[in-house]
Motif scaffolding. Structure first.
Motif, PDB file in Angstrom:
ATOM      1  N   ILE C 212      -8.027   4.894   1.801  1.00 50.65           N
ATOM      2  CA  ILE C 212      -8.938   4.125   2.651  1.00 50.65           C
ATOM      3  C   ILE C 212      -9.802   3.193   1.800  1.00 50.65           C
ATOM      4  O   ILE C 212      -9.982   2.023   2.114  1.00 50.65           O
ATOM      5  CB  ILE C 212      -9.811   5.089   3.496  1.00 50.65           C
ATOM      6  CG1 ILE C 212      -8.932   5.729   4.559  1.00 50.65           C
ATOM      7  CG2 ILE C 212     -10.978   4.354   4.115  1.00 50.65           C
ATOM      8  CD1 ILE C 212      -9.632   6.739   5.407  1.00 50.65           C
ATOM      9  N   ILE C 213     -10.281   3.714   0.685  1.00 53.68           N
ATOM     10  CA  ILE C 213     -11.131   2.869  -0.163  1.00 53.68           C
ATOM     11  C   ILE C 213     -10.350   1.674  -0.691  1.00 53.68           C
ATOM     12  O   ILE C 213     -10.778   0.527  -0.562  1.00 53.68           O
ATOM     13  CB  ILE C 213     -11.699   3.689  -1.329  1.00 53.68           C
ATOM     14  CG1 ILE C 213     -12.739   4.664  -0.804  1.00 53.68           C
ATOM     15  CG2 ILE C 213     -12.332   2.772  -2.363  1.00 53.68           C
ATOM     16  CD1 ILE C 213     -13.235   5.622  -1.841  1.00 53.68           C
ATOM     17  N   PHE C 214      -9.176   1.939  -1.258  1.00 51.66           N
ATOM     18  CA  PHE C 214      -8.439   0.828  -1.855  1.00 51.66           C
ATOM     19  C   PHE C 214      -7.975  -0.169  -0.802  1.00 51.66           C
ATOM     20  O   PHE C 214      -7.828  -1.356  -1.087  1.00 51.66           O
ATOM     21  CB  PHE C 214      -7.264   1.350  -2.685  1.00 51.66           C
ATOM     22  CG  PHE C 214      -7.673   1.814  -4.046  1.00 51.66           C
ATOM     23  CD1 PHE C 214      -7.857   0.897  -5.079  1.00 51.66           C
ATOM     24  CD2 PHE C 214      -7.924   3.145  -4.307  1.00 51.66           C
ATOM     25  CE1 PHE C 214      -8.257   1.322  -6.335  1.00 51.66           C
ATOM     26  CE2 PHE C 214      -8.324   3.580  -5.557  1.00 51.66           C
ATOM     27  CZ  PHE C 214      -8.488   2.661  -6.568  1.00 51.66           C
ATOM     28  N   GLY C 215      -7.735   0.321   0.405  1.00 53.95           N
ATOM     29  CA  GLY C 215      -7.381  -0.613   1.466  1.00 53.95           C
ATOM     30  C   GLY C 215      -8.587  -1.430   1.902  1.00 53.95           C
ATOM     31  O   GLY C 215      -8.517  -2.641   2.061  1.00 53.95           O
ATOM     32  N   TRP C 216      -9.689  -0.762   2.052  1.00 49.73           N
ATOM     33  CA  TRP C 216     -10.891  -1.396   2.578  1.00 49.73           C
ATOM     34  C   TRP C 216     -11.422  -2.474   1.633  1.00 49.73           C
ATOM     35  O   TRP C 216     -11.937  -3.496   2.073  1.00 49.73           O
ATOM     36  CB  TRP C 216     -11.953  -0.311   2.796  1.00 49.73           C
ATOM     37  CG  TRP C 216     -13.233  -0.788   3.393  1.00 49.73           C
ATOM     38  CD1 TRP C 216     -14.398  -1.011   2.722  1.00 49.73           C
ATOM     39  CD2 TRP C 216     -13.503  -1.067   4.778  1.00 49.73           C
ATOM     40  NE1 TRP C 216     -15.378  -1.422   3.588  1.00 49.73           N
ATOM     41  CE2 TRP C 216     -14.848  -1.467   4.865  1.00 49.73           C
ATOM     42  CE3 TRP C 216     -12.727  -1.027   5.939  1.00 49.73           C
ATOM     43  CZ2 TRP C 216     -15.445  -1.822   6.072  1.00 49.73           C
ATOM     44  CZ3 TRP C 216     -13.326  -1.385   7.132  1.00 49.73           C
ATOM     45  CH2 TRP C 216     -14.661  -1.775   7.198  1.00 49.73           C
ATOM     46  N   ILE C 217     -11.331  -2.233   0.333  1.00 57.46           N
ATOM     47  CA  ILE C 217     -11.967  -3.170  -0.585  1.00 57.46           C
ATOM     48  C   ILE C 217     -11.015  -4.255  -1.071  1.00 57.46           C
ATOM     49  O   ILE C 217     -11.409  -5.114  -1.845  1.00 57.46           O
ATOM     50  CB  ILE C 217     -12.573  -2.458  -1.817  1.00 57.46           C
ATOM     51  CG1 ILE C 217     -11.481  -1.853  -2.683  1.00 57.46           C
ATOM     52  CG2 ILE C 217     -13.585  -1.428  -1.402  1.00 57.46           C
ATOM     53  CD1 ILE C 217     -12.022  -1.214  -3.938  1.00 57.46           C
ATOM     54  N   ASP C 218      -9.757  -4.251  -0.621  1.00 65.01           N
ATOM     55  CA  ASP C 218      -8.868  -5.308  -1.095  1.00 65.01           C
ATOM     56  C   ASP C 218      -9.304  -6.650  -0.531  1.00 65.01           C
ATOM     57  O   ASP C 218      -9.567  -6.797   0.649  1.00 65.01           O
ATOM     58  CB  ASP C 218      -7.431  -5.058  -0.684  1.00 65.01           C
ATOM     59  CG  ASP C 218      -6.563  -6.265  -0.998  1.00 65.01           C
ATOM     60  OD1 ASP C 218      -6.267  -6.458  -2.180  1.00 65.01           O
ATOM     61  OD2 ASP C 218      -6.233  -7.024  -0.070  1.00 65.01           O
ATOM     62  N   PHE C 219      -9.362  -7.611  -1.417  1.00 70.69           N
ATOM     63  CA  PHE C 219      -9.697  -8.950  -0.971  1.00 70.69           C
ATOM     64  C   PHE C 219      -8.508  -9.878  -1.105  1.00 70.69           C
ATOM     65  O   PHE C 219      -8.185 -10.661  -0.225  1.00 70.69           O
ATOM     66  CB  PHE C 219     -10.865  -9.486  -1.804  1.00 70.69           C
ATOM     67  CG  PHE C 219     -11.032 -10.971  -1.717  1.00 70.69           C
ATOM     68  CD1 PHE C 219     -11.586 -11.542  -0.590  1.00 70.69           C
ATOM     69  CD2 PHE C 219     -10.630 -11.795  -2.749  1.00 70.69           C
ATOM     70  CE1 PHE C 219     -11.737 -12.915  -0.497  1.00 70.69           C
ATOM     71  CE2 PHE C 219     -10.780 -13.170  -2.666  1.00 70.69           C
ATOM     72  CZ  PHE C 219     -11.330 -13.733  -1.536  1.00 70.69           C
ATOM     73  N   PHE C 220      -7.799  -9.730  -2.213  1.00 72.44           N
ATOM     74  CA  PHE C 220      -6.879 -10.780  -2.610  1.00 72.44           C
ATOM     75  C   PHE C 220      -5.719 -10.984  -1.646  1.00 72.44           C
ATOM     76  O   PHE C 220      -5.456 -12.101  -1.203  1.00 72.44           O
ATOM     77  CB  PHE C 220      -6.364 -10.481  -4.014  1.00 72.44           C
ATOM     78  CG  PHE C 220      -5.552 -11.586  -4.542  1.00 72.44           C
ATOM     79  CD1 PHE C 220      -6.163 -12.743  -4.965  1.00 72.44           C
ATOM     80  CD2 PHE C 220      -4.180 -11.499  -4.558  1.00 72.44           C
ATOM     81  CE1 PHE C 220      -5.416 -13.795  -5.422  1.00 72.44           C
ATOM     82  CE2 PHE C 220      -3.429 -12.552  -5.014  1.00 72.44           C
ATOM     83  CZ  PHE C 220      -4.041 -13.698  -5.455  1.00 72.44           C
ATOM     84  N   PHE C 221      -5.025  -9.888  -1.285  1.00 72.88           N
ATOM     85  CA  PHE C 221      -3.866 -10.057  -0.410  1.00 72.88           C
ATOM     86  C   PHE C 221      -4.308 -10.480   0.980  1.00 72.88           C
ATOM     87  O   PHE C 221      -3.685 -11.319   1.621  1.00 72.88           O
ATOM     88  CB  PHE C 221      -3.037  -8.781  -0.364  1.00 72.88           C
ATOM     89  CG  PHE C 221      -2.256  -8.565  -1.626  1.00 72.88           C
ATOM     90  CD1 PHE C 221      -1.188  -9.383  -1.928  1.00 72.88           C
ATOM     91  CD2 PHE C 221      -2.617  -7.585  -2.519  1.00 72.88           C
ATOM     92  CE1 PHE C 221      -0.478  -9.215  -3.108  1.00 72.88           C
ATOM     93  CE2 PHE C 221      -1.908  -7.406  -3.691  1.00 72.88           C
ATOM     94  CZ  PHE C 221      -0.833  -8.225  -3.992  1.00 72.88           C
ATOM     95  N   ALA C 222      -5.406  -9.898   1.442  1.00 77.92           N
ATOM     96  CA  ALA C 222      -5.912 -10.294   2.745  1.00 77.92           C
ATOM     97  C   ALA C 222      -6.246 -11.778   2.751  1.00 77.92           C
ATOM     98  O   ALA C 222      -6.102 -12.455   3.763  1.00 77.92           O
ATOM     99  CB  ALA C 222      -7.157  -9.480   3.081  1.00 77.92           C
TER     100      ALA C 222
END
Lengths: 512, 286, 282
Positions: C212-222
């Motif tokens: 959840i953390i690594f998904g939530w904080i991803d910026f680049f791909f989003a």
């Protein structure tokens, strides 16, 4: 001929704008944004747009972060949607990422956005993916008011690919309450033997900045500093460096290229003119606020606009921020052309010429294009034309953080700023004069717009930043940049770069 | 144990991963053999990018060594601090649950956003740190001194990612069997000996796992550098991934960036394997 | 335990707690400032030091036309993408991890450890270069600018973490548990779902939290893989970073974006404290 024509039409539309608005205006009531003027007649006015019907169509726009440019984009999108029935989707992207955000889909053969915002120096990389501005819009009343240098910046060899919606340039901003203060003038004279006045050379700029560095000269209990500049190694840094180098390195008597020697494509970047400017800049690290060599544009705006420094010299934003209504230094700041130099390098004779030189850097700024693959091109151009129609543009100018700056002939009227924005008359006068003089100058430098331009500018940022950090001497740093530039030229192909660069040189040498 | 069904367990995950990644990985290799940039398409230029990288780009290798220094330092610090914190809140301590939750929170912040806060925090004329330190006559150049800027990056990284170590190690500590400790207690071992001869060896497997995964993540350090210093002053905080970012997305030399990424990938796989082997040897003596 | 150790312990923990909290406090006070109070030098206490303004918070719900970013929809998009991708990653990752922990695989020189390393090695590649092929890949299957497309990519990002952590946890669950179950007449699936899995809940919680953390904080791909239809929270917040860096609204959004994960932290802590973990190993 063309100049006179644009000028005359400019004058006419200026008069139209200034004539007391007789339009008892239904549009002004519907759209509070343009309440001050009401609709202003033109090819893309509210009246004209309301006749269009784009129901069921969607316009997709990628623009800058809010509020600078991003907010007016969204606002005009909302208005445009209301007038034409179109659906307009807007996304906001930070400045540094605009290039990649559009370039990745372009390269993949897609056009997820109909309209892409970017900077005018993207033009050469983007133009193959952009639709040229159709004749209809080139002949519109709105376009005829655009100044010649902004038409030039938006065009590639005579074809316009980027729709002018904003004007950007670098000029000097200074604290009037210090420079014009008789007490400080006396004190400065007593301590240094020199006059305290608006600096006309970078050496004077440096001396004054150093003198007013590190003490509380406006009595607010905080220390103030000399100058706020973009020194952070990022995508804007090179522009600040070129602003400082034009004075030493743009010699009106040696046409044929400022960045390169157009004939041989040898970089000029490490000639004594540029080295002198970088030397000045390294010196400047001593009179910027603490942490100043890590200042990006945002920090510069905050620093000067927040009253922390005496000088600043990049884009309009810092000045506009200082002139906001709630600013503690409103009407205490002034503008002037970029400082010049007492000597200028002649790269043909290989000697310094000891005469005063000043050159405006028509720096790149906001630019916007319509994707070639867009299926709603006409609607897209209508939107852009509407974006900067008379009423919208005037209202946008008056809102500081919109980031829309003068680029039309009619914008250079001081009354605009005095009336709607509450500026002091002499500040408004010097502001409009500063901008107008840049348009008139015959010794202008246009941004580098060759293909793969970011390879070149990024090399400049890396080199100069090493010099600012003290890792290399100015000469070493620029030698490194020159070497890198030569490598890039070799990779891209000398002929290609030469061909691209020739287009810019034509403008600089006043041949277009 | 060995059953036919073992494939049913392994394959869904493995194949989904391979299925999604196979094209991107092959494409990156192909990309690295091209001069794909703002004006060229997917042409074929052979090994030119690699030759340029190995013979004519000291900046990449400098940034790689800088990266090694930064990631090894941050991971060691994270491990030591994370272990210490986990050990401290493992057993009876006041406000145990409060501390446990609190120590987890930093890693939940989005780096791109949180680093902006850190930048304002360390801002040398408008931030709180130097405002407080100036009362003692100090004003360190957190972001503009070539040496100190590296440590600022380390501080931020340690703040953000120590919780990662902390959580894994705390979970490890909490799942330790009780018997060895009872035995040690009967022997009358001192707390230090107990730690060295019982706790630490038992924690070794999970420690190695945590260190490896943190090394992988720490080596991608990018947002922190980008927001805090943009690799400056000069090139003193530039890391490989930031350099690849500049070449790739800023200058749009995608072909070249791909060749750097691929080289980076190979170097990392080799060195991580070696590091894992060495760690196993060091920590799992028995 | 000596007294000195205890003092040191409390000193260190307090020190660390202050260090953890300090930037959040600074963000909290900054979020109530405006351009002038930010640029007037460091100030701390509202009303005393500076005049508090709500602008930084208002920006988060205003529409862009009014100078805001309106994070409400992106907030839910982010929650949805993160949770779905985490769930799928955990399911697939747990199954694979169980296989890697319990059974031996051998294909040429490739063994269990190599497969495990293969999973985690997917995280080594710098994301910048992967963005182009992912873009083309999603473009080809028509999933650009969609929630599903993002979920697909996030599975690749998150599953390796789930596998890595779960292998560790399964290794610690004694094999006798499965063996007893098998002897009792379960087939391997039943043994896994009925016996092993319930004993690994703490591991699932930890792995789930990391996903959840690594998904939530991803910026680049989003950022690269979406255009106008779908926006995730970090991308939307970064869109506040205009020429003027708005310290106030970025501070507010930093606090807002960490809020939902604090709940996750409480859940995780609860499971840890309950001692489920030590129970599992008995």
């Amino acid at each position: 001929m063309k100049i006179i024509k644009t000028f005359v039409t400019g004058l006419i539309s200026a008069m139209l704008i200034l004539s007391p608005v007789a339009y008892a205006d239904k549009w002004g009531d519907q759209f509070p944004h343009i309440k001050a003027t009401g609709d202003i007649p033109g090819d893309c006015s509210y009246e004209e747009m309301s006749k269009k019907n784009y129901k069921g169509k969607t316009l997709k726009i990628n623009t800058h972060a809010v509020p600078v440019i991003g907010q007016p984009t969204a606002l005009h999108a909302e208005q445009f949607a209301k007038l034409t029935g179109a659906k307009v989707d807007v996304t906001h992207t930070p400045a540094g990422d605009l290039y990649a955000k559009a370039m990745v889909p372009f390269k993949a053969g897609q056009a997820p956005y109909d309209i892409v915002f970017g900077f005018s120096n993207f033009i050469n990389d983007w133009r193959q993916y952009l639709a040229p501005v159709p004749k209809k819009y080139m002949n519109s009343t709105e376009m005829k008011d655009v100044t010649k240098s902004h038409v030039g910046v938006s065009s590639w060899d005579g074809t316009m690919y980027q729709y002018p919606v904003d004007g950007d340039r670098h000029y000097l901003k200074y604290r009037k309450d210090v420079i014009d203060n008789p007490e400080y003038q006396k004190k400065y004279k007593a301590d240094t033997g020199k006059e305290l006045k608006v600096p006309t050379t970078w050496k004077e700029y440096g001396e004054m900045a150093k003198y007013f560095n590190g003490w509380d000269w406006d009595g607010d209990g905080e220390k103030e500093y000399g100058s706020a500049e973009v020194m952070k190694k990022d995508d804007l840094m090179f522009a600040a460096f070129f602003s400082r180098s034009v004075a030493y390195a743009k010699n009106p008597r040696t046409p044929g290229g400022f960045f390169f020697d157009l004939e041989t494509m040898k970089p000029n970047i490490n000639n004594p003119g540029f080295v002198e400017a970088l030397g000045d800049w390294v010196e400047a690290t001593k009179y910027v606020p603490p942490g100043g060599i890590n200042f990006g544009l945002g920090d510069e705006i905050g620093s000067f606009g927040g009253g922390q420094t005496l000088f600043s010299f990049s884009w309009d934003d810092a000045f506009i921020a200082a002139m906001q209504d709630d600013s503690p230094i409103k009407n205490k700041v002034g503008t002037a052309p970029l400082p010049g130099a007492d000597k200028v390098w002649n790269r043909v004779s290989g000697k310094w010429e000891n005469q005063y030189n000043q050159a405006p850097y028509i720096v790149w700024g906001w630019a916007v294009g319509v994707a070639k693959k867009s299926k709603v091109q006409e609607m897209a151009f209508d939107y852009l034309c509407f974006f900067s129609n008379g009423a919208n543009h005037q209202a946008d100018l008056a809102i500081g953080n919109f980031g829309v700056n003068p680029f039309k002939n009619s914008d250079f009227d001081p009354q605009l700023y005095i009336k709607t924005m509450g500026w002091d008359a002499d500040i408004a006068n010097s502001y409009t004069k500063t901008l107008k003089d840049m348009e008139k100058s015959k010794n202008r430098v246009f941004p580098l717009r060759v293909r793969g331009v970011f390879e070149f500018t990024s090399a400049v940022a890396t080199g100069t930043s090493k010099a600012l950090a003290g890792q290399l001497s100015p000469q070493e740093a620029l030698d490194e940049v020159a070497k890198e530039w030569e490598a890039i030229v070799n990779r891209v192909g000398k002929k290609n770069v030469q061909e691209d660069y020739a287009v810019g040189v034509k403008m600089e040498d006043n041949k277009l | 144990m060995n059953f036919k069904q073992k494939y049913v367990f392994l394959f869904p995950g493995l194949f989904v991963l391979i299925g999604i990644l196979i094209f991107p990985i092959i494409f990156v290799i192909r990309l690295s053999l091209s001069g794909w940039n703002s004006y060229n398409g997917l042409n074929f230029i052979g090994l030119e990018n690699y030759i340029r990288l190995f013979t004519d780009d000291p900046r990449f290798w400098e940034s790689f060594f800088r990266l090694s220094f930064l990631s090894v330092t941050t991971v060691i610090l994270q491990y030591v601090i994370g272990f210490a914190l986990a050990h401290m809140v493992w057993k009876d301590i006041k406000f145990q649950r409060f501390f446990r939750v609190l120590f987890l929170i930093p890693m939940m912040t989005t780096p791109v956003i949180m680093t902006v806060i850190w930048r304002t925090f360390f801002h040398e004329s408008l931030g709180p740190v130097n405002d407080i330190l100036s009362n003692f006559g100090m004003s360190p150049k957190w972001l503009t001194d070539p040496v100190l800027a590296k440590f600022t990056v380390i501080i931020v990284e340690v703040w953000q990612w120590t919780p990662f170590m902390f959580l894994l190690l705390l979970a490890g500590l909490l799942s330790l069997p009780k018997e060895p400790f009872l035995a040690a207690a009967i022997d009358g071992a001192s707390p230090v000996r107990k730690f060295l001869y019982v706790t630490f060896p038992l924690m070794a497997p999970i420690s190695i796992g945590a260190i490896i995964i943190r090394l992988i993540e720490a080596s991608k350090i990018m947002d922190t550098v980008y927001v805090l210093t943009s690799g400056g002053p000069g090139t003193s905080t530039e890391t490989s991934s930031f350099y690849i970012f500049i070449k790739g997305l800023r200058e749009f030399q995608m072909g070249y960036a791909a060749s750097m990424s691929f080289t980076y990938l190979i170097i990392m796989i080799v060195s991580l394997t070696v590091i894992a082997k060495v760690l196993t040897k060091l920590m799992l003596k028995d | 335990m000596g007294k000195l150790y205890k003092i040191l312990k409390y000193f260190f923990i307090t020190f660390w707690a202050v260090f953890v909290v300090a930037p959040f406090l600074w963000a909290l006070t900054t979020s109530f400032k405006d351009f002038n109070s930010v640029n007037g030098g460091a100030t701390y206490i509202p009303w005393v030091d500076f005049e508090p303004k709500l602008e930084g918070w208002r920006v988060l719900i205003k529409s862009p036309a009014n100078g805001g970013v309106d994070i409400i929809e992106p907030y839910f998009n982010s929650l949805f993408v993160t949770c779905t991708a985490s769930l799928i990653s955990i399911i697939l990752g747990t199954l694979s991890a169980y296989a890697l922990s319990r059974f031996t695989f051998k294909a040429g020189f490739v063994k269990n450890n190599d497969i495990t390393f293969f999973f985690i090695s997917q995280r080594i590649m710098p994301p910048i270069v992967l963005s182009i092929p992912f873009f083309l890949f999603l473009g080809a299957i028509n999933l650009l600018d969609s929630l599903i497309g993002l979920i697909v990519v996030y599975i690749v990002l998150l599953m390796p973490i789930a596998v890595w952590i779960m292998v560790d946890f399964f290794n610690k669950v004694p094999r006798e548990i499965d063996e007893t179950a098998l002897i009792d007449g379960c087939n391997p699936y039943q043994a896994f779902f009925k016996v092993v899995l319930p004993n690994s809940i703490p591991g699932l919680i930890v792995a789930g939290m990391f996903c959840i953390i690594f998904g939530w904080i991803d910026f680049f791909f989003a950022f690269i893989l979406t255009f106008t239809e779908v926006q995730l929270l970090p991308v939307k917040i970064v869109a506040l970073n205009s020429s003027i860096t708005p310290w106030w609204s970025l501070s507010a959004s930093a606090l807002i974006s960490v809020a939902p994960l604090i709940i996750v932290a409480f859940v995780v802590e609860r499971y840890l404290s309950k001692g489920n973990l030590s129970g599992a190993i008995k």
